[in-house]
Scaffold this motif. Structure first.
Motif, PDB file in Angstrom:
ATOM      1  N   UNK A 181     -10.859  -2.564   4.807  1.00 39.44           N
ATOM      2  CA  UNK A 181     -11.554  -1.922   3.684  1.00 39.44           C
ATOM      3  C   UNK A 181     -12.151  -0.565   4.009  1.00 39.44           C
ATOM      4  N   UNK A 182     -12.296  -0.236   5.282  1.00 34.85           N
ATOM      5  CA  UNK A 182     -12.833   1.066   5.648  1.00 34.85           C
ATOM      6  C   UNK A 182     -11.769   2.124   5.861  1.00 34.85           C
ATOM      7  N   UNK A 183     -10.509   1.736   5.724  1.00 34.77           N
ATOM      8  CA  UNK A 183      -9.408   2.677   5.935  1.00 34.77           C
ATOM      9  C   UNK A 183      -9.126   3.416   4.641  1.00 34.77           C
ATOM     10  N   UNK A 184      -9.458   4.689   4.593  1.00 34.36           N
ATOM     11  CA  UNK A 184      -9.338   5.473   3.366  1.00 34.36           C
ATOM     12  C   UNK A 184      -8.573   6.766   3.624  1.00 34.36           C
ATOM     13  N   UNK A 185      -8.414   7.541   2.554  1.00 33.67           N
ATOM     14  CA  UNK A 185      -7.692   8.793   2.664  1.00 33.67           C
ATOM     15  C   UNK A 185      -6.203   8.610   2.438  1.00 33.67           C
ATOM     16  N   UNK A 186      -5.442   9.684   2.504  1.00 33.37           N
ATOM     17  CA  UNK A 186      -3.996   9.602   2.250  1.00 33.37           C
ATOM     18  C   UNK A 186      -3.223   9.042   3.436  1.00 33.37           C
ATOM     19  N   UNK A 187      -1.993   8.655   3.176  1.00 36.32           N
ATOM     20  CA  UNK A 187      -1.081   8.265   4.256  1.00 36.32           C
ATOM     21  C   UNK A 187      -0.712   9.523   5.037  1.00 36.32           C
ATOM     22  N   UNK A 188      -0.839   9.504   6.347  1.00 38.01           N
ATOM     23  CA  UNK A 188      -0.458  10.683   7.119  1.00 38.01           C
ATOM     24  C   UNK A 188       1.018  11.049   6.903  1.00 38.01           C
ATOM     25  N   UNK A 189       1.277  12.305   6.660  1.00 36.68           N
ATOM     26  CA  UNK A 189       2.674  12.729   6.503  1.00 36.68           C
ATOM     27  C   UNK A 189       3.456  12.508   7.793  1.00 36.68           C
ATOM     28  N   UNK A 190       2.754  12.433   8.915  1.00 32.66           N
ATOM     29  CA  UNK A 190       3.421  12.201  10.198  1.00 32.66           C
ATOM     30  C   UNK A 190       4.132  10.860  10.242  1.00 32.66           C
ATOM     31  N   UNK A 191       3.762   9.919   9.366  1.00 32.30           N
ATOM     32  CA  UNK A 191       4.474   8.644   9.321  1.00 32.30           C
ATOM     33  C   UNK A 191       5.949   8.872   9.009  1.00 32.30           C
ATOM     34  N   UNK A 192       6.225   9.941   8.265  1.00 34.93           N
ATOM     35  CA  UNK A 192       7.610  10.242   7.920  1.00 34.93           C
ATOM     36  C   UNK A 192       8.447  10.698   9.088  1.00 34.93           C
ATOM     37  N   UNK A 193       7.817  10.950  10.244  1.00 33.14           N
ATOM     38  CA  UNK A 193       8.552  11.366  11.444  1.00 33.14           C
ATOM     39  C   UNK A 193       8.888  10.194  12.356  1.00 33.14           C
ATOM     40  N   UNK A 194       8.446   8.995  11.995  1.00 32.19           N
ATOM     41  CA  UNK A 194       8.708   7.805  12.814  1.00 32.19           C
ATOM     42  C   UNK A 194      10.122   7.310  12.509  1.00 32.19           C
ATOM     43  N   UNK A 195      11.095   8.005  13.037  1.00 35.50           N
ATOM     44  CA  UNK A 195      12.491   7.846  12.628  1.00 35.50           C
ATOM     45  C   UNK A 195      13.086   6.487  12.949  1.00 35.50           C
ATOM     46  N   UNK A 196      12.496   5.744  13.876  1.00 32.62           N
ATOM     47  CA  UNK A 196      13.005   4.414  14.219  1.00 32.62           C
ATOM     48  C   UNK A 196      12.279   3.297  13.481  1.00 32.62           C
ATOM     49  N   UNK A 197      11.380   3.647  12.572  1.00 33.69           N
ATOM     50  CA  UNK A 197      10.552   2.644  11.908  1.00 33.69           C
ATOM     51  C   UNK A 197      11.412   1.717  11.041  1.00 33.69           C
ATOM     52  N   UNK A 198      11.211   0.415  11.238  1.00 36.40           N
ATOM     53  CA  UNK A 198      11.882  -0.610  10.450  1.00 36.40           C
ATOM     54  C   UNK A 198      10.942  -1.239   9.430  1.00 36.40           C
ATOM     55  N   UNK A 199       9.649  -1.240   9.735  1.00 43.51           N
ATOM     56  CA  UNK A 199       8.679  -1.898   8.859  1.00 43.51           C
ATOM     57  C   UNK A 199       7.411  -1.062   8.779  1.00 43.51           C
ATOM     58  N   UNK A 200       7.018  -0.701   7.564  1.00 45.32           N
ATOM     59  CA  UNK A 200       5.752  -0.007   7.315  1.00 45.32           C
ATOM     60  C   UNK A 200       4.969  -0.837   6.316  1.00 45.32           C
ATOM     61  N   UNK A 201       3.858  -1.415   6.783  1.00 48.26           N
ATOM     62  CA  UNK A 201       3.037  -2.310   5.957  1.00 48.26           C
ATOM     63  C   UNK A 201       1.615  -1.765   5.923  1.00 48.26           C
ATOM     64  N   UNK A 202       1.183  -1.309   4.760  1.00 51.85           N
ATOM     65  CA  UNK A 202      -0.184  -0.821   4.552  1.00 51.85           C
ATOM     66  C   UNK A 202      -0.739  -1.579   3.355  1.00 51.85           C
ATOM     67  N   UNK A 203      -1.318  -2.741   3.602  1.00 55.51           N
ATOM     68  CA  UNK A 203      -1.674  -3.650   2.518  1.00 55.51           C
ATOM     69  C   UNK A 203      -3.173  -3.933   2.498  1.00 55.51           C
ATOM     70  N   UNK A 204      -3.763  -3.888   1.301  1.00 50.34           N
ATOM     71  CA  UNK A 204      -5.175  -4.222   1.087  1.00 50.34           C
ATOM     72  C   UNK A 204      -6.111  -3.368   1.932  1.00 50.34           C
ATOM     73  N   UNK A 205      -5.896  -2.063   1.872  1.00 53.48           N
ATOM     74  CA  UNK A 205      -6.816  -1.097   2.456  1.00 53.48           C
ATOM     75  C   UNK A 205      -7.424  -0.289   1.309  1.00 53.48           C
ATOM     76  N   UNK A 206      -7.949   0.877   1.596  1.00 55.68           N
ATOM     77  CA  UNK A 206      -8.444   1.768   0.535  1.00 55.68           C
ATOM     78  C   UNK A 206      -7.794   3.154   0.672  1.00 55.68           C
TER      79      UNK A 206
END
Length: 426
Positions: free
Chosen positions: A157-182
């Motif tokens: 609940x304390x995680x706020x702000x936008x998703x970092x654009x740097x996540x888009x550079x994680x080229x090997x990412x298979x799973x991105x889960x950002x659930x029930x934050x703010x």
């Protein structure tokens, strides 16, 4: 003879022990800080510092866990061997297990975290509770671009702000889960560049704006869940490119417009949940066979139109059909009785009229059928065994001109809230 055999056996055991000790001396840490640990010192120190940033300065890894990938494993840490040495591959922080480390109030994402050069999976659960805790926007995510395959932040609940654009550079990412934050703001367009992504779950946040068209280019995606946000605009036409997707859940947003006809191109789709949005237009998106679709949930949308024009033969594997509170008019078509796998049918709180076909009782797998809150008329002609099987899961109340004949229906099986037909009242 017996004693000599025993002596020979002891000699063999002694030799094996000596070989094992020599191997440890050769492959272990040169400075002997962690005896027998096949772990590079810089990797070990980075791990200790990263965890200390999560749980607090009281934690002393070198004393408590001198061999963190060996005989003193750390809860939530998994390792693998590269070039003869242990490296951290999986790091799970927060209250995941009963004996997991609690996160500190002043949690830090220390630079040492991003020095774990073989890290494949990173997760934080029930951990970041205060808005003053470390943000994820300024962290050096680019350092994981070649290794990280799974990234999760759950129930923080304390995680706020936008998703970092740097996540888009994680080229090997298979799973991105950002659930029930703010987390909030627009969804990053460059997430659509993660061409190997299998699971994208961003539900239960405060995201706004449109769903980027680039998300339709995730051709290997299996799960898309953007539910429980404040996303708006139309569904991207590019969604027809999600050729591998199994489940799409966009419920509880503010999405509007028509359901793109390209959705029927998704041959592997088993779940489509667009409930609680502002989707409008008639039900006409199924223009070809959707042989895998099992759950179609469109409730609480101003869809309008009728049920007669929908190609029910193209969705013959449906198990769940929820069209409640969608402004539907016209009659309930007899063709719905061809959906032999159907278990749940929700048509309540619409403007449906006419009679209910007794052939609907032929749906042998049906366990819940709701048509209450409509303008249905005539008498119910379902067999007695239908009422016995359904019980209160057959909802037909609040249809003022609907009635049933009681001659063959015991009092305890009569449909709740449905009046007797007039001739039986006399």
């Amino acid at each position: 003879m017996d004693l000599r055999c025993r002596s020979d056996g002891c000699f063999v055991i002694l030799v094996l022990l000596m070989v094992g000790l020599i191997g440890r001396c050769i492959n272990g840490d040169n400075d002997g800080d962690a005896v027998g640990a096949l772990m590079v010192k810089t990797e070990q120190e980075a791990l200790y510092s990263a965890i200390q940033g999560f749980v607090g300065n009281w934690w002393n890894g070198s004393d408590l866990y001198p061999d963190p990938c060996g005989w003193t494993p750390i809860q939530g840490v998994s390792c693998d061997v590269y070039d003869g040495y242990w490296y951290v591959t999986d790091l799970s922080i927060g209250q995941i297990y009963d004996n997991s480390f609690p996160c500190a109030q002043n949690l830090e994402l220390r630079p040492q975290l991003f020095q774990l050069k073989h890290l494949k999976s990173l997760s934080f659960s029930n951990c970041i509770t205060s808005p003053n805790q470390a943000t994820i926007q300024t962290a050096n995510w680019d350092s994981f671009s070649g290794t990280l395959e799974s990234l999760e932040f759950r129930a923080n609940p304390g995680l706020s702000g936008p998703i970092p654009t740097a996540f888009g550079s994680l080229k090997n990412l298979l799973s991105l889960v950002l659930i029930d934050n703010r987390l909030s703001g627009d969804l990053p367009v460059n997430i659509g560049n993660l061409t190997h992504l299998k699971r994208l779950v961003l539900s239960g946040n405060l995201f706004t704006g449109k769903i980027p068209e680039s998300y339709g280019y995730l051709s290997e995606l299996l799960i898309m869940d953007l539910s429980r946000n404040s996303l708006s605009g139309n569904l991207p036409l590019t969604f027809e490119g999600l050729t591998s997707v199994l489940k799409i859940d966009l419920s509880k947003n503010q999405l509007e417009g028509l359901i793109p006809s390209g959705i029927s191109n998704l041959k592997n789709l088993t779940l489509l949940d667009l409930s609680n949005n502002k989707i409008c237009g008639e039900l006409n998106f199924a223009n070809q066979e959707m042989s895998s679709l099992e759950e179609l949930i469109l409730s609480n949308n101003p869809i309008s139109g009728d049920l007669m024009s929908f190609n029910w033969q193209y969705v013959y594997k449906l198990m769940v059909l929820d069209l409640s509170n969608t402004g539907l008019t016209g009659v309930v078509p007899e063709s719905i009785s061809s959906l032999k796998n159907l278990r749940f049918l929700g048509l309540n709180d619409n403007k449906l009229s006419g009679n209910l076909s007794p052939k609907l009782a032929d749906l042998g797998n049906l366990t819940a059928f709701y048509v209450h809150g409509n303008n249905l008329t005539g008498d119910l002609k379902f067999p007695q065994q239908f009422y016995r099987k359904m019980g209160r899961r057959f909802g037909a109340w609040n249809n003022s001109n609907l009635c049933f004949r009681s001659a063959k229906v015991p009092a305890n099986l009569r449909p709740f809230g449905v009046k007797l037909c007039r001739e039986e009242q006399l």
